[in-house]
Scaffold this active site. Structure first.
Site, PDB file in Angstrom:
ATOM      1  N   LYS A  55       1.228  -1.460   0.296  1.00 13.72           N
ATOM      2  CA  LYS A  55      -0.161  -0.173  -0.110  1.00 13.72           C
ATOM      3  C   LYS A  55       0.964   1.350  -0.533  1.00 13.72           C
ATOM      4  O   LYS A  55       0.455   2.211  -1.058  1.00 13.72           O
ATOM      5  CB  LYS A  55      -1.239  -0.081   1.124  1.00 13.72           C
ATOM      6  CG  LYS A  55      -2.344  -1.160   0.994  1.00 13.72           C
ATOM      7  CD  LYS A  55      -2.312  -1.373   2.282  1.00 13.72           C
ATOM      8  CE  LYS A  55      -3.712  -2.111   2.271  1.00 13.72           C
ATOM      9  NZ  LYS A  55      -4.596  -3.283   3.189  1.00 13.72           N
ATOM     10  N   GLN A  99      -4.243  -1.024   9.570  1.00  9.32           N
ATOM     11  CA  GLN A  99      -4.214  -3.006   9.072  1.00  9.32           C
ATOM     12  C   GLN A  99      -4.879  -3.936  10.116  1.00  9.32           C
ATOM     13  O   GLN A  99      -4.702  -3.480  11.207  1.00  9.32           O
ATOM     14  CB  GLN A  99      -2.855  -2.910   9.125  1.00  9.32           C
ATOM     15  CG  GLN A  99      -2.399  -4.917   7.822  1.00  9.32           C
ATOM     16  CD  GLN A  99      -3.421  -4.433   6.665  1.00  9.32           C
ATOM     17  OE1 GLN A  99      -2.884  -3.231   5.683  1.00  9.32           O
ATOM     18  NE2 GLN A  99      -4.071  -5.970   6.425  1.00  9.32           N
ATOM     19  N   ASP A 122     -10.478   2.605   3.841  1.00 10.59           N
ATOM     20  CA  ASP A 122     -11.026   1.286   4.587  1.00 10.59           C
ATOM     21  C   ASP A 122     -12.879   1.434   4.226  1.00 10.59           C
ATOM     22  O   ASP A 122     -13.111   0.254   3.817  1.00 10.59           O
ATOM     23  CB  ASP A 122     -10.183   0.211   5.817  1.00 10.59           C
ATOM     24  CG  ASP A 122      -9.695  -0.282   5.332  1.00 10.59           C
ATOM     25  OD1 ASP A 122      -8.738  -0.666   4.291  1.00 10.59           O
ATOM     26  OD2 ASP A 122      -8.757  -0.687   5.838  1.00 10.59           O
TER      27      ASP A 122
END
Ligand code: NAD
Length: 300
Positions: A55, A99, A122
């Site tokens: 990422k 994460q 997200d």
């Protein structure tokens, strides 16, 4: 019999990344601060480290700033909340990605709630989950939407054009994948059914699907004769199974070779949905930066 057309997620994701890179360059040319993605990794889970690295690398490649925060596994809830508070307040940070999974001693729900919904690239904050759940057919996706589901819907729109009126079956009801995929297909005017571990006769349900999205995490569970001839099949599953010479290989949730003979379109694993997830994260980060600058949403 003709074989299914492959939906090349790798190529589509490369195109999306370059359109996002153009969007980043255009923002910077307008004098807006460079979009920035902050990634937060707690602990040293090897798979999570790979995801976070990719990422950060992709963000840098497309011209975004990237801020990599690595915290030890014993980080407390309070310390993590303090970092998120700082990232929320930092104007250089357009998007925040925490994460998952987090270590067990940390309350994931509280952490996701602490992320500013405007920076929640997200799409996991309950405010953004609620927005997607309440979205009207065809309404703009002008808020962060979970990346893997967004990638599935982009691939389907690219392969099929309008999805209106199609029967869509989504296997899997997770909050990260199955449910948001179903919401996006409803928004695209599909007739949507969600199948899951307690559904009776999954095979018969799948045979009703013009569009079949499978996100269950069971290697090759969906067989060729579960698929309606000509259907579009999106295989989200990523499963490691024993391969040749003692190595492992990746397979999806769909028995690919069988499905190829029946489906009209199909995503391979790897190279289908997988590459879309990071590309959509970049897309969400660009959109967050635009909104923060008071600029309108643009589809790229
Ligand atoms: P999950 O374990 O949270 O959810 C699985 C869902 O499948 C559940 O709703 C469950 O009811 C259903 N299910 C389980 N067994 C079933 C069965 N035998 N029949 C019917 N339904 C069944 O998983 P998830 O996070 O939604 O991920 C699903 C898969 O997608 C996994 O393989 C995961 O690795 C993969 N995934 C891929 C990406 C990507 O970037 N491509 C991203 C996220 C997840």
């Amino acid at each position: 019999m003709a074989e299914a057309k492959l939906i090349d997620g790798k190529a589509f994701a490369a195109g999306l990344r370059s359109r996002v890179a153009e969007g980043v360059a255009a923002l910077v040319a307008e004098g807006v601060a460079r979009p920035g993605l902050a990634t937060v990794l707690v602990g040293a889970d090897p798979a999570s480290e790979v995801y976070v690295r990719s990422k950060g690398k992709t963000a840098a490649e497309i011209g975004m700033a990237s801020f990599d925060h690595r915290l030890p596994a014993e980080t407390t809830q309070a310390q993590l909340l303090e970092l998120i508070g700082r990232l929320n307040a930092d104007p250089a940070v357009s998007g925040i990605l925490v994460q998952l999974p987090l270590p067990r001693h940390i309350d994931t729900t509280q952490i996701l709630l602490a992320v500013d919904p405007a920076k929640d690239v997200d799409g996991f904050h309950p405010i953004n989950v609620g927005r997607l759940g309440a979205i009207a057919a065809g309404a703009p996706l002008d808020f962060p939407v979970p990346c893997t589901p967004l990638g599935c819907s982009m691939l389907l729109a690219d392969a099929l054009g309008s999805l209106a009126g199609k029967n869509a079956v989504v296997l899997g009801r997770s909050t990260l994948v199955g449910r948001p995929v179903a919401q996006l297909l409803l928004r695209a005017d599909c007739t949507v059914t969600i199948g899951h571990s307690r559904t009776r006769d999954l095979a018969a349900l799948c045979r009703t699907a013009d569009i079949l999205v499978v996100a269950i995490g069971k290697p090759e569970l969906v067989k060729g004769d579960w698929i309606k001839p000509g259907a579009a099949v999106i295989d989200v599953g990523i499963n490691r199974v024993p391969g040749a010479e003692g190595k492992t290989k990746l397979v999806g949730d769909v028995a690919f070779a069988e499905a190829m003979k029946v489906a009209g379109h199909i995503t391979p694993v790897p190279g289908g949905v997988g590459p879309m997830t990071v590309a959509c994260l970049m897309y969400n980060t660009l959109q967050a930066a635009r909104r923060a600058a008071g600029l309108p949403f643009v589809a790229v």
